[in-house]
Each structure stands twice: as C-alpha cells, then as structure tokens.
Write a protein that holds these residues in place. Structure first.
Motif, PDB file in Angstrom:
ATOM      1  N   ARG A   1      -6.249  -1.780  12.785  1.00  0.00           N
ATOM      2  CA  ARG A   1      -4.827  -1.274  12.890  1.00  0.00           C
ATOM      3  C   ARG A   1      -4.002  -2.928  12.527  1.00  0.00           C
ATOM      4  NH1 ARG A   1      -2.272  -0.051  16.690  1.00  0.00           N
ATOM      5  NH2 ARG A   1      -0.531   1.171  15.796  1.00  0.00           N
ATOM      6  N   ARG A   2      -4.576  -3.664  13.005  1.00  0.00           N
ATOM      7  CA  ARG A   2      -3.798  -4.981  12.771  1.00  0.00           C
ATOM      8  C   ARG A   2      -3.847  -5.380  11.348  1.00  0.00           C
ATOM      9  NH1 ARG A   2      -4.220 -10.355  11.281  1.00  0.00           N
ATOM     10  NH2 ARG A   2      -2.880 -11.975  12.555  1.00  0.00           N
ATOM     11  N   ALA A   3      -4.525  -4.933  10.622  1.00  0.00           N
ATOM     12  CA  ALA A   3      -4.314  -5.368   9.160  1.00  0.00           C
ATOM     13  C   ALA A   3      -4.424  -4.500   7.792  1.00  0.00           C
ATOM     14  CB  ALA A   3      -5.987  -6.376   8.847  1.00  0.00           C
ATOM     15  N   LYS A   4      -5.035  -2.450   8.357  1.00  0.00           N
ATOM     16  CA  LYS A   4      -5.364  -1.974   7.586  1.00  0.00           C
ATOM     17  C   LYS A   4      -5.073  -0.972   8.584  1.00  0.00           C
ATOM     18  CE  LYS A   4      -8.496   0.419   4.770  1.00  0.00           C
ATOM     19  NZ  LYS A   4     -10.118   0.275   4.284  1.00  0.00           N
ATOM     20  N   GLN A   5      -4.049   0.001   7.992  1.00  0.00           N
ATOM     21  CA  GLN A   5      -3.562   1.251   8.734  1.00  0.00           C
ATOM     22  C   GLN A   5      -3.931   2.659   7.898  1.00  0.00           C
ATOM     23  OE1 GLN A   5       0.497   0.565  10.622  1.00  0.00           O
ATOM     24  NE2 GLN A   5      -0.794  -0.898  11.627  1.00  0.00           N
ATOM     25  N   LEU A   6      -3.881   3.988   8.083  1.00  0.00           N
ATOM     26  CA  LEU A   6      -4.080   4.666   7.696  1.00  0.00           C
ATOM     27  C   LEU A   6      -2.876   5.807   7.599  1.00  0.00           C
ATOM     28  CD1 LEU A   6      -7.897   5.421   8.126  1.00  0.00           C
ATOM     29  CD2 LEU A   6      -6.608   3.648   6.141  1.00  0.00           C
ATOM     30  N   TYR A   7      -2.245   6.469   7.023  1.00  0.00           N
ATOM     31  CA  TYR A   7      -1.801   7.523   7.004  1.00  0.00           C
ATOM     32  C   TYR A   7      -1.786   8.941   6.321  1.00  0.00           C
ATOM     33  CZ  TYR A   7       1.306   3.555   9.613  1.00  0.00           C
ATOM     34  OH  TYR A   7       2.042   2.428  10.186  1.00  0.00           O
ATOM     35  N   ASP A   8      -1.430   9.684   7.004  1.00  0.00           N
ATOM     36  CA  ASP A   8      -1.543  11.391   6.748  1.00  0.00           C
ATOM     37  C   ASP A   8      -0.507  11.489   5.535  1.00  0.00           C
ATOM     38  OD1 ASP A   8       0.317  12.303   8.115  1.00  0.00           O
ATOM     39  OD2 ASP A   8      -1.027  13.738   9.228  1.00  0.00           O
TER      40      ASP A   8
END
Length: 323
Positions: A229-236
C-alpha cells in the motif's frame, strides 16, 4: 498509423518530476481479477518505488507534446542459485499504451528500446500478466530486436477474507524482516526443494505495515506477510480500495503446509485493516493446497508468466506482491 512520440529512459532518481503525469496516465487502465472483477492501479509514492523494491528500476516513458502516451517499466533483479551463483534477470512490467495509440507501433518501440538497453546486462527476462488481460507479451515480442517471450508457467492467487473463521489452528511464530541478509536472498530459512532466490531487495519500499516472517512451529513452513500500500494500491470501479495483504516467499517441505500459515496471516492482517489476503501458489501445487481448502470460502485468480531463458521452477519465484 504514424507514431511520433519520443521515448525517454528514466532511472528511479530521475522519475520524480514525471510521477504526477504518470499517475494521471495510469488512471485509464483496468485489469481483470477473475471473471467478474476489475481493478486499476495507483502508485501513491514515487512512481518507481514499487519497482525499486525488487531491484534496479527503470521507466521507459513515451511523451508526445509533454503528454505521457506510453510507459514500460523494467527491473533488473539479482537471482541467486542454491550454490551461490548469481545472475541478472529483467522483469518487464507496467506496460501501458494510451487507448488512441493501441494498435500503433508505440508498444513495439517501447519494448524494443527497453530490451536493446537491457540485453547486455541480463541473462533472461520475464513478465507476468493476470489471465484475461487482452494484450500479452507474446503480442509485442518476437519482432526485429525483441526476442520472443514464450508462455513459461502459471501461478494462482488464492484470496481469503481476513475475517474467515478457520476450523484449525497452528502454532505460528513471528519474526521481523532482516534486510542484512538481502545480498543472498531474504528467506529466513530454506525448507523447500532448493530453488533460486531473489536478492538485493527492499520490501519496505512498497509496504505500509512492517513485513513480518511467519513460521509454523510444527512443519517449519515459512512465509513473508507484507503489503504494497505504500507504493501500489488497487481500486475497483466504485473507487473503493482493495485492501489486500500478501503471503509471499513461501518455503515448505510439502505444499499442504502452506495452509497452516493462512489463519494466523488472516488474523494479523485483519487487525491491521486489510480485508483480504492473497496467497500465491504455483500451478503444480494448486491441487494439493485446494484439497485442504474444500470447506473454506475463498476465490482463486490466475496469472501467466512469459519470458526468455526461464527455468521450469520459475513460478516459485513469482509472488502476488510483485505482480
């Protein structure tokens, strides 16, 4: 279609001024998560932090009139064999072309520019895509100057709700991640069949929570519990974040031993605010693991590995936190 963009190679130290443009650019891209879900990616910190956590990161950016129209990121990773011999492997990742230029020569130009620059420094290369993705490396490799990437295996991402009640318990101990051993790989112990390991890594660059080793005291199976989560986050599609933790770098004598680590990993992840846990299982071990999960609610997604000069045990080197 005539394509007039210019391609620039940027190091992790040079990427800062492009990070806002790259974040805006990647907002348009969606990826499959199984048959019914999709996700998009955001890199909230420096754009290359996620890639730098795995090795020397480079970003090949295509600009047209000060607008990002394409990107291909690559990481030069160090692979160490059980006898201590090391080699350099390129991880070709984060390949994106703006919709209006899909079908143009830009994708090939990006791949060719990257591979020609990487080739003298590496012995092999790979890329990983979620199954269901419309464009795979087979479609933009194999032309002049770009070696053909072939399908080299598959991994499965098992997804568990962190609130799952498991009918079994295991005695699992926790150990902090010690990066002082990163020169020779980050595993705390080696219990599985001898396979190469990644070295010169820093998972702290991608993790919001401190990564921790989990070790089953009965079987000695171990894995790293981490997040990105510091460098890569996923969203719907509803702009809700997929808050996934990852159980990675698994080491075990028998694949069913993976299952003993999952309840503790879920409980710990749930207490940190993660809703789901990904566990990466090579396809050759999937049936054994699934047989232990008959009555446990979970989802399974798959990702394919493409590459050049890869060993047959390469799926054991692919982890959900690095896809």
């Amino acid at each position: 279609m005539v394509e007039t963009s210019q391609i620039f190679r940027l190091t992790a130290q040079e990427i800062a001024e492009f990070s806002p443009m790259l974040r805006d650019f990647e907002y348009q891209f969606w990826y499959p998560l199984g048959e019914s879900k999709e996700f998009r990616i955001e890199h909230p910190s420096l754009y290359t932090d996620f890639f730098s956590s795995m090795g020397d990161a480079y970003c090949f950016v295509a600009l047209r009139e000060d607008e990002v129209v394409g990107v291909l990121s690559a990481v030069i990773r160090t692979l160490v064999t059980p006898n201590g011999k090391s080699s350099q492997v390129a991880y070709v990742v984060d390949v994106k072309i703006t919709k209006e230029l899909q079908g143009s020569t830009l994708l090939y130009r990006l791949a060719r520019t990257a591979i020609l620059w990487l080739r003298p420094q590496i012995t092999s290369a790979y890329s990983v895509v979620m199954d269901g993705t419309t464009v795979t490396p087979k479609q933009y490799t194999g032309r002049v100057g770009v070696p053909q990437f072939s399908w080299s295996g598959r991994v499965h991402l098992l997804s568990f709700s962190t609130a799952t009640n498991f009918p079994w318990k295991s005695r699992v101990s926790e150990h902090p991640l010690d990066l002082s051993s990163a020169e020779t790989g980050i595993e705390p112990r080696k219990t599985s069949t001898a396979v190469p390991t990644w070295a010169l890594m820093n998972p702290l660059l991608r993790a919001q929570e401190d990564p921790v080793w989990l070790v089953d005291e009965q079987t000695d199976a171990s894995a790293l519990l981490e997040d990105t989560r510091r460098a890569k986050q996923l969203y719907d599609r509803q702009h809700t974040e997929y808050r996934y933790a990852h159980l990675t770098y698994l080491s075990y004598v028998s694949p069913e031993h993976i299952v003993s680590l999952i309840p503790h990993a879920c409980t710990r992840s749930h207490s940190s605010g993660f809703t789901h846990l990904f566990v990466t299982v090579p396809e050759t071990h999937l049936a054994v693991v699934q047989s232990r999960l008959d009555n446990i609610d979970h989802n399974a997604f798959s990702a394919s590995i493409y590459g050049v000069s890869l060993s047959e045990d390469f799926p054991f080197l692919v982890h959900s936190s690095e896809i």
